[in-house]
Design a protein around this motif. Structure first.
Motif, mmCIF file in Angstrom:
data_model
loop_
_atom_site.group_PDB
_atom_site.id
_atom_site.type_symbol
_atom_site.label_atom_id
_atom_site.label_comp_id
_atom_site.label_asym_id
_atom_site.label_seq_id
_atom_site.Cartn_x
_atom_site.Cartn_y
_atom_site.Cartn_z
ATOM 1 N N PHE A 166 0.804 -1.226 0.000
ATOM 2 C CA PHE A 166 0.000 0.000 0.000
ATOM 3 C C PHE A 166 0.836 1.275 0.000
ATOM 4 O O PHE A 166 0.325 2.340 -0.378
ATOM 5 N N TYR A 167 2.110 1.192 0.402
ATOM 6 C CA TYR A 167 2.885 2.416 0.565
ATOM 7 C C TYR A 167 4.151 2.461 -0.280
ATOM 8 O O TYR A 167 4.892 3.440 -0.205
ATOM 9 N N ILE A 168 4.440 1.432 -1.077
ATOM 10 C CA ILE A 168 5.681 1.457 -1.853
ATOM 11 C C ILE A 168 5.678 2.587 -2.869
ATOM 12 O O ILE A 168 6.705 3.224 -3.124
ATOM 13 N N THR A 169 4.519 2.865 -3.465
ATOM 14 C CA THR A 169 4.461 3.977 -4.432
ATOM 15 C C THR A 169 4.718 5.308 -3.724
ATOM 16 O O THR A 169 5.394 6.194 -4.270
ATOM 17 N N THR A 170 4.190 5.447 -2.513
ATOM 18 C CA THR A 170 4.429 6.676 -1.752
ATOM 19 C C THR A 170 5.898 6.788 -1.359
ATOM 20 O O THR A 170 6.484 7.888 -1.400
ATOM 21 N N TYR A 171 6.518 5.671 -1.006
ATOM 22 C CA TYR A 171 7.933 5.678 -0.628
ATOM 23 C C TYR A 171 8.806 6.119 -1.800
ATOM 24 O O TYR A 171 9.681 6.990 -1.649
ATOM 25 N N ALA A 207 5.400 12.051 -9.211
ATOM 26 C CA ALA A 207 5.998 11.038 -8.351
ATOM 27 C C ALA A 207 5.142 9.775 -8.296
ATOM 28 O O ALA A 207 5.674 8.661 -8.221
ATOM 29 N N THR A 208 3.822 9.948 -8.364
ATOM 30 C CA THR A 208 2.935 8.787 -8.341
ATOM 31 C C THR A 208 3.141 7.916 -9.572
ATOM 32 O O THR A 208 3.109 6.677 -9.486
ATOM 33 N N ARG A 209 3.366 8.530 -10.715
ATOM 34 C CA ARG A 209 3.627 7.746 -11.933
ATOM 35 C C ARG A 209 4.938 6.985 -11.811
ATOM 36 O O ARG A 209 5.055 5.837 -12.268
ATOM 37 N N VAL A 210 5.943 7.589 -11.174
ATOM 38 C CA VAL A 210 7.219 6.898 -10.965
ATOM 39 C C VAL A 210 7.016 5.699 -10.042
ATOM 40 O O VAL A 210 7.533 4.598 -10.297
ATOM 41 N N GLY A 211 6.249 5.891 -8.988
ATOM 42 C CA GLY A 211 5.970 4.782 -8.085
ATOM 43 C C GLY A 211 5.141 3.696 -8.741
ATOM 44 O O GLY A 211 5.355 2.498 -8.489
ATOM 45 N N SER A 212 4.193 4.073 -9.589
ATOM 46 C CA SER A 212 3.383 3.084 -10.293
ATOM 47 C C SER A 212 4.231 2.265 -11.260
ATOM 48 O O SER A 212 3.992 1.064 -11.453
ATOM 49 N N PHE A 213 5.233 2.901 -11.857
ATOM 50 C CA PHE A 213 6.140 2.153 -12.731
ATOM 51 C C PHE A 213 6.907 1.100 -11.938
ATOM 52 O O PHE A 213 7.141 -0.018 -12.420
ATOM 53 N N LEU A 256 15.487 5.211 -8.684
ATOM 54 C CA LEU A 256 15.967 4.084 -9.476
ATOM 55 C C LEU A 256 16.337 2.912 -8.577
ATOM 56 O O LEU A 256 15.949 1.760 -8.843
ATOM 57 N N ALA A 257 17.078 3.181 -7.507
ATOM 58 C CA ALA A 257 17.460 2.112 -6.582
ATOM 59 C C ALA A 257 16.225 1.505 -5.918
ATOM 60 O O ALA A 257 16.138 0.283 -5.736
ATOM 61 N N ALA A 258 15.257 2.344 -5.585
ATOM 62 C CA ALA A 258 14.038 1.834 -4.965
ATOM 63 C C ALA A 258 13.222 0.996 -5.946
ATOM 64 O O ALA A 258 12.588 0.010 -5.554
ATOM 65 N N THR A 259 13.236 1.366 -7.221
ATOM 66 C CA THR A 259 12.531 0.580 -8.238
ATOM 67 C C THR A 259 13.179 -0.792 -8.400
ATOM 68 O O THR A 259 12.488 -1.814 -8.524
#
Length: 644
Positions: free
Chosen positions: A354-359, A387-393, A511-514
């Protein structure tokens, strides 16, 4: 007829007496009967394998190969030809296909539900309360539906009525939720209400909350039916394969669900609606309805009417609670331990999902907020939208990794249950060493069994022919890692998840988080596969034993999987409460850089994963402890070990 050949009529007329050896058709072959009727003739009730003229009968002192201590990997073959028959990959695909449509429904609700509800004017505090409805309904609905489906005696099957009913309610909920604004405006506008008023907005929010509640209940209903449907219709030795297929299809559903967020659906399919959520809802309805229809049409359930009438019990609140409590106490040690693992496992997974996209989004906006400390609220919202689009990716990468892992892992993990071995000619019923023949069966002096007539052999169908193994099958089998059992793979996935959560201390870029999210996809693949495979195999094994003894398993797939879902849903509520406390202590303002509150929530989940890994190490190793290892010379070696 040759008078030397035994037949049923001759056997009834022979003057046998209790505990007396008499001469059979072959004068040098003694036959002993342990019971007789009042006229001195053998009682048919007690005739067993000692008489080749009748079907084998179970006795209290019988030591037949289908006793309760039958090795786990032989259960399928002993349970009958239908259960022993290995299902094709096409059958397993169709059997598990409906869970793919269900996953698309979940992905649509999780990924697009929050933005849509916020667009209706719902506050974030109210949104958090609304999303607790899902776990709460899982705690209550799935066990209730499980009990109901176990007791269902419909001619269509135990699970199909609930799958179809739940799917229908899910489709209706999605469509009503997507068109909430139009429905409320149409009804209230008919009575002259001001569509821009606060009252209409509140009415729209209340209308949407009602349909979200029904959506969560209906999704849990269809999920309970589908999971039990898979268990009921896959042989014991193919439960791991069936759940592996379910994992693959879940991965496909996740990829399609998350990928849809990158496509301008109203532009491509304007005939489905003018908003993203409307088009997604229609696509979800088509996917869920179509997959459930295919599974129900092409997979035939065992007729539950053969199980006799269900227990006449009321399912009121008190009776339901008592039955759940009783069923929970009756859980086998293996299933109970799996549920304990899942409790801690999902304390870890809920914050991540639930929170990885927010992170990741916070990592994306940190340099922006540092460079621009005086951004306006509109600029902050624009930065967070990006930022939400980056997290969704990152979630898409996570889903792709999980899907790939679900494809590869079944070829690397050693199967717990093997395909039931066919009997060789030398090991058939007609052989003196046959495991299906009582040691007291009449034999000739040389040790060979008496010849049997055609009418007699009809009672004992010939063993199935030995399946052919293709070169591809042998190649894939050679890829298995000998020490990597399903339990060990699941335990390693917990450790990998905990390690990845600890690495959040050192990650500073999106990038590292992805990449981290992609690695965690491997652990998610085991979470979708291992617990369901372990529980399903245990349920199927117990159902097979109950059918062999002519009884009914008190705790069937429905109620057991419902209790398992309680072990998944309850920790989500606990994780939500703990996360709220952490957010309250560590959260910074919306436009401030360096907010690491989500990171601390996920690290808390990593600690729970370490507990789950320890609990997994305490699981019984079916693949070693209870498995029957077959040596090259054909002997059976029983080994017992619970070591890691």
């Amino acid at each position: 007829m040759d008078p030397r050949l035994p037949n049923r009529r001759l056997s009834k007329e022979l003057p046998y007496h209790d505990d007396q050896e008499s001469e059979g058709p072959y004068q040098d072959t003694p036959v002993r009967f342990s019971k007789s009727d009042s006229r001195g003739k053998p009682s048919l009730e007690f005739l067993n394998e000692a008489s080749p003229l009748l079907l084998p009968q179970r006795r209290d002192d019988d030591t037949s190969p289908i006793a309760s201590d039958t090795p786990a990997d032989e259960l399928d073959y002993l349970d009958g030809e239908e259960q022993a028959k290995s299902k094709s990959h096409w059958y397993l695909f169709v059997l598990t296909l409906s869970i793919g449509g269900l996953q698309i429904a979940w992905a649509t609700e999780i990924s697009n539900g929050s933005p849509y509800l916020l667009s209706l004017g719902m506050s974030k505090a109210l949104l958090a309360i609304v999303w607790i409805i899902g776990p709460l309904s899982g705690v209550i609905v799935q066990p209730y539906i499980g009990i109901r489906s176990d007791n269902c005696r419909s001619r269509f099957g135990k699970r199909k009525p609930f799958m179809i009913g739940g799917a229908g309610a899910t489709l209706l909920s999605f469509l009503a939720l997507a068109w909430t604004r139009e429905i409320v405006h149409g009804v209230l506008g008919f009575f002259g209400a001001d569509l821009e008023s606060h009252f209409v907005q509140v009415a729209s929010i209340c209308f949407a909350i009602g349909w979200v509640c029904l959506l969560d209940v209906s999704i849990n209903t269809v999920q309970a039916g589908i999971r039990a449907f898979i268990v009921d219709n896959a042989p014991t030795h193919q439960q791991e394969d069936a759940n592996a297929w379910a994992g693959v299809i879940l991965g496909i559903g996740s990829v399609l669900g998350y990928l849809s967020g990158y496509v301008n659906l109203p532009k491509i399919m304007p005939f489905f609606g003018n908003t993203q959520f409307k088009v997604l809802s229609v696509i979800t309805c088509i996917a869920l309805g179509g997959t459930v229809f295919i599974s129900c049409v092409f997979v035939t359930e065992r007729d539950p009417r053969h199980d006799g009438p269900p227990p006449a019990k009321e399912l009121g609140l008190i009776a339901f609670s008592k039955q759940i409590y009783t069923s929970a106490r009756r859980l086998s040690p293996q299933i109970r331990k799996v549920c304990e693992v899942q409790f801690f496992n999902w304390i870890g997974w809920f914050p991540f999902l639930f929170y990885i996209t927010t992170y990741i989004g916070q990592l994306h906006v940190n340099p922006i907020f540092r460079a621009n400390p005086d951004m306006s609220p509109a600029e902050i919202d624009a930065a967070w939208e990006s930022a939400t689009r980056v997290g969704s990716f990152a979630l898409l990468i996570f889903a792709i990794t999980s899907f790939t892992s679900n494809m590869v892992l079944p070829f690397l993990v050693v199967p717990t249950y093997h395909v039931p071995p066919p009997l060789k000619r030398a090991d058939s019923f007609h052989s003196p060493i046959s495991p299906y023949r009582n040691s007291n069966q009449p034999t000739t002096p040389s040790g060979t069994p008496l010849p049997m007539s055609a009418s007699m052999t009809s009672f004992f169908p010939p063993p199935p022919s030995e399946p052919s193994h293709s070169r591809l099958t042998r190649l894939l089998s050679s890829a298995q890692i000998s020490w990597l059992t399903l339990r060990r793979a699941w335990m390693l996935s917990h450790l990998l998840f905990a390690l990845c959560m600890a690495l959040t201390f050192f990650i500073t870029t999106p990038l590292a988080a992805t990449i981290l999210a992609g690695v965690v996809g491997l652990s998610w693949a085991l979470t979708l596969w291992a617990p369901f495979a372990l529980i399903s195999a245990e349920i199927s094994k117990r159902d097979a034993q109950a059918r062999k003894t002519g009884g009914v398993n008190d705790d069937q797939a429905g109620v057991v999987l419902g209790l398992h879902n309680v072990a998944i849903s309850a920790p989500q509520i606990l994780a939500t409460l703990v996360s709220s406390v952490i957010f309250r202590l560590a959260q910074k303002g919306r436009g401030e850089p360096g907010d690491d509150s989500v990171g601390w929530v996920m690290r808390f989940g990593g600690l729970a994963a370490l507990v789950a890994a320890y609990m997994t190490s305490r699981l019984k190793e079916e693949g070693i402890g209870g498995e029957v290892k077959r040596k090259e010379n054909g002997d059976i070696d029983r080994r017992g070990s619970d070591s890691v």
